[in-house]
Design an enzyme around this catalytic site. Sequence first.
Site, PDB file in Angstrom:
ATOM      1  CG  HIS A  50      -1.927  -1.149   1.190  1.00  0.00           C
ATOM      2  ND1 HIS A  50      -2.725  -1.485   0.131  1.00  0.00           N
ATOM      3  CD2 HIS A  50      -2.138  -2.103   2.149  1.00  0.00           C
ATOM      4  CE1 HIS A  50      -3.407  -2.599   0.427  1.00  0.00           C
ATOM      5  NE2 HIS A  50      -3.057  -2.989   1.637  1.00  0.00           N
ATOM      6  CG  ASP A  54      -4.948  -6.218  -0.615  1.00  0.00           C
ATOM      7  OD1 ASP A  54      -4.919  -7.177   0.174  1.00  0.00           O
ATOM      8  OD2 ASP A  54      -5.016  -5.034  -0.222  1.00  0.00           O
TER       9      ASP A  54
HETATM   10 ZN   LIG Z   1      -3.228  -7.136   2.257  1.00  0.00          ZN
END
Ligand SMILES: [Zn+2]
Length: 477
Positions: free
Chosen positions: A304, A355
């Site tokens: 991220h 993800d």
């Molecule tokens: Zn993750």
Amino acid sequence: VNRIWCERAWLGGDAVEAGVLIDVEGERIASVRSGVGEAPAGAVALPGYTLPGLANAHSHAFQRAFRGRTEAGGAAAGAGSFWTWREQMYEAAARLDPDGYRALARATFGEMALAGITAVGEFHYLHHDPDGRPYADPNEMGRAVIGAAAEAGIRITLLDTCYLRGGAGEELNAVQRRFSDGTASAWAERVDALAANLSERCVDSSGQGEDKGRSAEPSRLFSLPGGQKVGNARVGAAIHSVRAVDREAAAAVASWAAGRGAPLHAHVSEQPRENEECVAEHGMTPTALLAEVGALTGRFTAIHATHLTVADRRLLGDVAACCCLCPTTERDLADGIGGAAALRDAGASLAVGSDSQAVIDLFEEARAIELDERLASGERGRHSPAALLAAATASGHAAIGWPEAGAIAPGKLADLVSLDAGSVRLAGIEPGTALGTLAFAATAADVTNVFVGGVPIVRDGTHVSLDVSAELRAAIG
Ligand SMILES: [Zn+2]
């Protein structure tokens, strides 16, 4: 196969090449020649456009089970957030046993194969039974995931994740108990037992693409219970986040990874609240804390990296760490838009991951690096099409410890994905501007053929051994 002829292929430059003949020896590319007008006799001919296999650098396979449900749930609740999504994720996590997990992961990895993904970094924290007790084999869940990838035909790096607490001074909740080994040393002992069965150890990717003679190493095998053998699996480490791992434990995981030359991943600054809690506990940002405990190296990937300071970006860039953006998840969870260009300018490399499996489409993830940044900045053109495709291929592979994959070049693994130039999305594609069309318009649905180590795993848009839709329906049901 021994010989593959591609009508057009991307060899890493700013344009595609025509008539690319690839000779394969074992699972590696022996030679690459362009300008070969037609497929020689005996070669497999790939029409359309061929790219290196795609690397999904951040995945939680089990989250495929609630695709579409949590997205809508946030709206129905009126005030959905990352934190309400997390409660829904825990409900799904609580239900899985090793057999159910294996079936769900196999179906999910099958969907990845159909999307052109040839290697996945599976960020794995579902270790123990629902009461938090180890299974008879403490690595039963990890083996289920590795076996699932083998059955889907893709490479995997199991990023075994240390997860020890609910937050600063917080106990684990009922579901989180499954994630925890109790201490970092118990985590290390368990992961060492798993890695001991993986005779091919994770490799040092800090050489920034240099193979360091690894190509001489034969690919070795991982034994599964029942005598089944699988190749193509490696083990790496993960610190779940600075929420879930305290300073000393984070240092222990970093030291484990350093001692083994293994990739090390961590969720970093996905939400502003994570930063606030870290500053309150440690007096510094998550990135600064990870730097202090020795986690930041060229083998580190920040997942991220959405809410960073300038100093954080400098810490990551100075060691040439990777930052894995997961834009379709980040937009779903209202995380924010990370500063990808600033990270790159600081010296970090960029990768992408599916993800939460909101969608499994690395073309969508890769172009979002550029397109989301356009929305935030009011400027266009910070990332070239070649750079976006590199994030989904070479950089992603390096981040998960497969630096010898992700490029069509001699010595590299023969992992390839071809796209149908005649699909309704790509019809009209022109060789001179093809990279832009591929980066900004191709989708997972355009993938026709996929090879891993020269072996076809997807042919004409169909998985060679799995009925992926049926498996997804059954596993999710
Ligand atoms: Zn993750």
